[in-house]
Design a protein around this motif. Structure first.
Motif, PDB file in Angstrom:
ATOM      1  N   PHE A 227      -4.633   0.798 -15.423  1.00  0.00           N
ATOM      2  CA  PHE A 227      -3.595   1.748 -15.005  1.00  0.00           C
ATOM      3  C   PHE A 227      -2.818   1.193 -13.816  1.00  0.00           C
ATOM      4  CE2 PHE A 227      -6.454   4.526 -17.283  1.00  0.00           C
ATOM      5  CZ  PHE A 227      -5.650   5.526 -17.807  1.00  0.00           C
ATOM      6  N   VAL A 228      -1.576   1.632 -13.696  1.00  0.00           N
ATOM      7  CA  VAL A 228      -0.728   1.303 -12.549  1.00  0.00           C
ATOM      8  C   VAL A 228      -0.072   2.588 -12.058  1.00  0.00           C
ATOM      9  CG1 VAL A 228       1.293   0.026 -11.738  1.00  0.00           C
ATOM     10  CG2 VAL A 228      -0.262  -1.035 -13.378  1.00  0.00           C
ATOM     11  N   LEU A 229      -0.091   2.788 -10.755  1.00  0.00           N
ATOM     12  CA  LEU A 229       0.653   3.874 -10.110  1.00  0.00           C
ATOM     13  C   LEU A 229       1.971   3.320  -9.581  1.00  0.00           C
ATOM     14  CD1 LEU A 229      -1.926   5.843  -7.914  1.00  0.00           C
ATOM     15  CD2 LEU A 229      -0.473   6.824  -9.686  1.00  0.00           C
ATOM     16  N   VAL A 230       3.041   4.092  -9.716  1.00  0.00           N
ATOM     17  CA  VAL A 230       4.367   3.673  -9.256  1.00  0.00           C
ATOM     18  C   VAL A 230       4.887   4.711  -8.269  1.00  0.00           C
ATOM     19  CG1 VAL A 230       6.687   2.994  -9.950  1.00  0.00           C
ATOM     20  CG2 VAL A 230       4.766   2.645 -11.527  1.00  0.00           C
ATOM     21  N   THR A 231       5.222   4.273  -7.057  1.00  0.00           N
ATOM     22  CA  THR A 231       5.713   5.204  -6.048  1.00  0.00           C
ATOM     23  C   THR A 231       7.223   5.421  -6.165  1.00  0.00           C
ATOM     24  OG1 THR A 231       6.343   3.628  -4.316  1.00  0.00           O
ATOM     25  CG2 THR A 231       4.002   4.212  -4.481  1.00  0.00           C
ATOM     26  N   GLU A 232       7.715   6.350  -5.407  1.00  0.00           N
ATOM     27  CA  GLU A 232       9.150   6.507  -5.243  1.00  0.00           C
ATOM     28  C   GLU A 232       9.731   5.245  -4.587  1.00  0.00           C
ATOM     29  OE1 GLU A 232      10.156   9.396  -2.119  1.00  0.00           O
ATOM     30  OE2 GLU A 232       8.043   9.328  -1.535  1.00  0.00           O
ATOM     31  N   PRO A 233      11.031   4.987  -4.751  1.00  0.00           N
ATOM     32  CA  PRO A 233      11.633   3.804  -4.104  1.00  0.00           C
ATOM     33  C   PRO A 233      11.516   3.894  -2.584  1.00  0.00           C
ATOM     34  CG  PRO A 233      13.066   4.667  -5.818  1.00  0.00           C
ATOM     35  CD  PRO A 233      11.980   5.687  -5.628  1.00  0.00           C
ATOM     36  N   LEU A 234      11.185   2.765  -1.978  1.00  0.00           N
ATOM     37  CA  LEU A 234      10.960   2.699  -0.536  1.00  0.00           C
ATOM     38  C   LEU A 234      11.677   1.504   0.061  1.00  0.00           C
ATOM     39  CD1 LEU A 234       7.078   3.202  -0.559  1.00  0.00           C
ATOM     40  CD2 LEU A 234       8.780   4.947  -0.029  1.00  0.00           C
ATOM     41  N   PRO A 235      11.922   1.545   1.370  1.00  0.00           N
ATOM     42  CA  PRO A 235      12.267   0.291   2.053  1.00  0.00           C
ATOM     43  C   PRO A 235      11.104  -0.676   1.877  1.00  0.00           C
ATOM     44  CG  PRO A 235      12.596   2.195   3.478  1.00  0.00           C
ATOM     45  CD  PRO A 235      11.857   2.689   2.278  1.00  0.00           C
ATOM     46  N   ARG A 236      11.280  -1.935   2.183  1.00  0.00           N
ATOM     47  CA  ARG A 236      10.260  -2.931   1.876  1.00  0.00           C
ATOM     48  C   ARG A 236       9.072  -2.794   2.839  1.00  0.00           C
ATOM     49  NH1 ARG A 236      10.867  -6.954  -1.983  1.00  0.00           N
ATOM     50  NH2 ARG A 236       8.784  -7.430  -2.688  1.00  0.00           N
ATOM     51  N   VAL A 237       8.174  -1.835   2.538  1.00  0.00           N
ATOM     52  CA  VAL A 237       7.008  -1.637   3.391  1.00  0.00           C
ATOM     53  C   VAL A 237       5.872  -2.598   3.023  1.00  0.00           C
ATOM     54  CG1 VAL A 237       7.560   0.771   3.859  1.00  0.00           C
ATOM     55  CG2 VAL A 237       6.080   0.206   1.926  1.00  0.00           C
ATOM     56  N   VAL A 238       5.907  -3.169   1.807  1.00  0.00           N
ATOM     57  CA  VAL A 238       4.903  -4.147   1.387  1.00  0.00           C
ATOM     58  C   VAL A 238       5.658  -5.415   0.999  1.00  0.00           C
ATOM     59  CG1 VAL A 238       2.986  -4.675  -0.152  1.00  0.00           C
ATOM     60  CG2 VAL A 238       3.423  -2.292   0.518  1.00  0.00           C
ATOM     61  N   ARG A 239       5.432  -6.494   1.720  1.00  0.00           N
ATOM     62  CA  ARG A 239       6.241  -7.706   1.559  1.00  0.00           C
ATOM     63  C   ARG A 239       5.659  -8.691   0.540  1.00  0.00           C
ATOM     64  NH1 ARG A 239       7.417  -9.178   7.956  1.00  0.00           N
ATOM     65  NH2 ARG A 239       8.586  -7.279   8.467  1.00  0.00           N
ATOM     66  N   HIS A 240       4.347  -8.702   0.397  1.00  0.00           N
ATOM     67  CA  HIS A 240       3.661  -9.641  -0.484  1.00  0.00           C
ATOM     68  C   HIS A 240       2.890  -8.869  -1.552  1.00  0.00           C
ATOM     69  CE1 HIS A 240       4.102 -11.541   3.478  1.00  0.00           C
ATOM     70  NE2 HIS A 240       4.169 -12.705   2.842  1.00  0.00           N
ATOM     71  N   LYS A 241       2.273  -9.609  -2.454  1.00  0.00           N
ATOM     72  CA  LYS A 241       1.226  -8.997  -3.268  1.00  0.00           C
ATOM     73  C   LYS A 241      -0.022  -8.995  -2.396  1.00  0.00           C
ATOM     74  CE  LYS A 241      -1.738  -9.610  -7.272  1.00  0.00           C
ATOM     75  NZ  LYS A 241      -1.463  -8.365  -8.007  1.00  0.00           N
ATOM     76  N   VAL A 242      -0.532  -7.821  -2.090  1.00  0.00           N
ATOM     77  CA  VAL A 242      -1.660  -7.692  -1.178  1.00  0.00           C
ATOM     78  C   VAL A 242      -2.834  -7.096  -1.936  1.00  0.00           C
ATOM     79  CG1 VAL A 242      -2.476  -6.723   1.004  1.00  0.00           C
ATOM     80  CG2 VAL A 242      -0.052  -7.317   0.736  1.00  0.00           C
ATOM     81  N   TYR A 243      -3.972  -7.757  -1.839  1.00  0.00           N
ATOM     82  CA  TYR A 243      -5.145  -7.174  -2.489  1.00  0.00           C
ATOM     83  C   TYR A 243      -6.398  -7.456  -1.700  1.00  0.00           C
ATOM     84  CZ  TYR A 243      -5.640 -11.802  -4.875  1.00  0.00           C
ATOM     85  OH  TYR A 243      -5.757 -13.129  -5.189  1.00  0.00           O
TER      86      TYR A 243
END
Length: 385
Positions: A227-243
């Motif tokens: 599954f994947v959750l998708v948020t509302e559009p945001l300013p770039r609060v996450v710059r990389h793929k972070v895990y």
């Protein structure tokens, strides 16, 4: 001379792997028919996050594929339009404690010997890369070779780039394979009729096992739901793929049980994508509130700022899983004329270009770009009758 129903090669599957196989075969001068029971990217590709990763792969055959494919994606960027949203943003793997950090160091050291760039980031410098990351992390590793692409559009444009040599037959399900007197493949049968070619590429994703079975070949591809959750559009609060560090272990696991690990990444369009979950439940498409709860909790633990953000939608897909976590790529010695390009699990988008290059080389009798023996389709023992 190719006609409407004949070509040099038929590719079953219009996802990104099938599109890459068709693309490189067409560039090699072959006429290609791509047949799919649905639209372009209508299966696993359309449900993917678009990850092009080296950071999550142990040294070995799959990492070799990933490193070559990373370079090929950079070449493809010059051919495909900006709508594919290729972004060389890099990945960041974080550890919450010193034990996890030591495990990341050991893992990164092995990867670096295989050609991966992995840069250690102390805990007090993580905010230089991700200002909104939760405080108190022990540290992490930055992987500048990781990237992202919009997978459905990438598949579509791979097919479109060589459209003079690629014919699409969408909405046609393959119901049988055509064979000659000696058992060699001569094409496929669909609900709309017969398509003829001396070579057939099985790039049908999670349904590749069923296609192999039509040819009388055993290939134990199973669906692994995520599954994947998708948020509302945001300013770039996450710059990389972070895990989180435990994501690597989940990728390598063969467990059928539910596993979740925090994976968070922004997109050029604004929404943040939140994963990742893995479980083998067949093709069950039922919603799972427990999975979504875990994904949301993992994401907000990494990025507390997301706690006040709305999730706009969720979707699921099925990764094509093979028991040894390696794809099946190349000719099937049991069925002359049949090639496979499947079983990439969650790495198919990243590994699509090199898979296409390998398949094109096999079709034209040229040398593949790497040793394909580990990916041989006949490596699995059929179940006892």
């Amino acid at each position: 001379m190719p006609t409407r129903n004949t070509s040099d090669v038929i590719v079953i599957g219009a996802g990104v792997v099938g599109a890459a196989c068709a693309h490189y075969a067409a560039l090699a001068g072959l006429s290609v028919t791509v047949v799919d029971r649905g639209p372009v990217a209508g299966g696993t590709t359309g449900a993917g996050e678009g990850n092009l990763l080296v950071s999550d792969k142990e040294p070995g055959p799959e990492l070799e594929l990933a490193l070559q494919s990373t370079a090929l994606w950079r070449e493809l960027v010059g051919l495909l339009p900006p709508q594919v949203e290729y972004e060389a943003k890099g990945g960041l793997v974080v550890a919450s404690g010193e034990a996890g950090m030591e495990a990341l160091r050991e893992f990164a050291a092995r990867q670096e010997k295989a050609g991966v760039t992995a840069l250690e980031v102390p805990g007090d410098r993580l905010h230089d890369l991700e200002p909104h990351l939760a405080p108190g992390q022990a540290g992490g590793f930055h992987y500048p070779q990781d990237a992202q692409v919009m997978p459905a559009l990438a598949a579509a444009h791979l097919l479109r780039h060589a459209r003079g040599r690629i014919r699409l037959r969408l909405g046609e399900e393959v119901t049988g394979l055509l064979t000659g007197p000696a058992g060699d493949l001569r094409g496929v049968r669909t609900g709309a009729g017969e398509l003829h070619a001396p070579h057939v590429v099985n790039a049908a994703g999670t349904w590749s096992g069923a296609i192999a079975e039509l040819a009388g070949a055993h290939l134990p591809v199973l669906p692994r739901r995520g599954f994947v959750l998708v948020t509302e559009p945001l300013p770039r609060v996450v710059r990389h793929k972070v895990y989180a560090a435990d994501y690597v272990a989940d990728v390598a696991s063969g467990s059928a049980a539910l596993q979740t690990s925090a994976v968070v990444e922004g997109t050029p369009a604004g929404p943040v994508l939140i994963g990742a979950s893995r479980e083998r439940v067949g093709f069950d498409r039922s919603p799972s509130p427990e999975v979504l709860r875990r994904l949301a909790a993992g994401a907000t633990a990494l990025f507390p700022v997301l706690g006040s953000v709305r999730a706009m939608r969720t979707y699921l897909g099925f990764r094509p899983y093979l028991p040894d976590h390696l794809p099946a790529i190349g000719p099937d010695p049991r069925v002359p004329g049949l090639l496979h390009a499947c079983g990439h699990e969650g790495a198919g988008i990243g590994l699509a270009p090199v898979t296409g290059r390998i398949v094109a080389a096999c079709l034209t009798g040229t040398e593949p770009p790497l040793d394909i023996h580990p990916f041989r389709p006949d490596r699995f023992t059929p179940p006892a009758p």
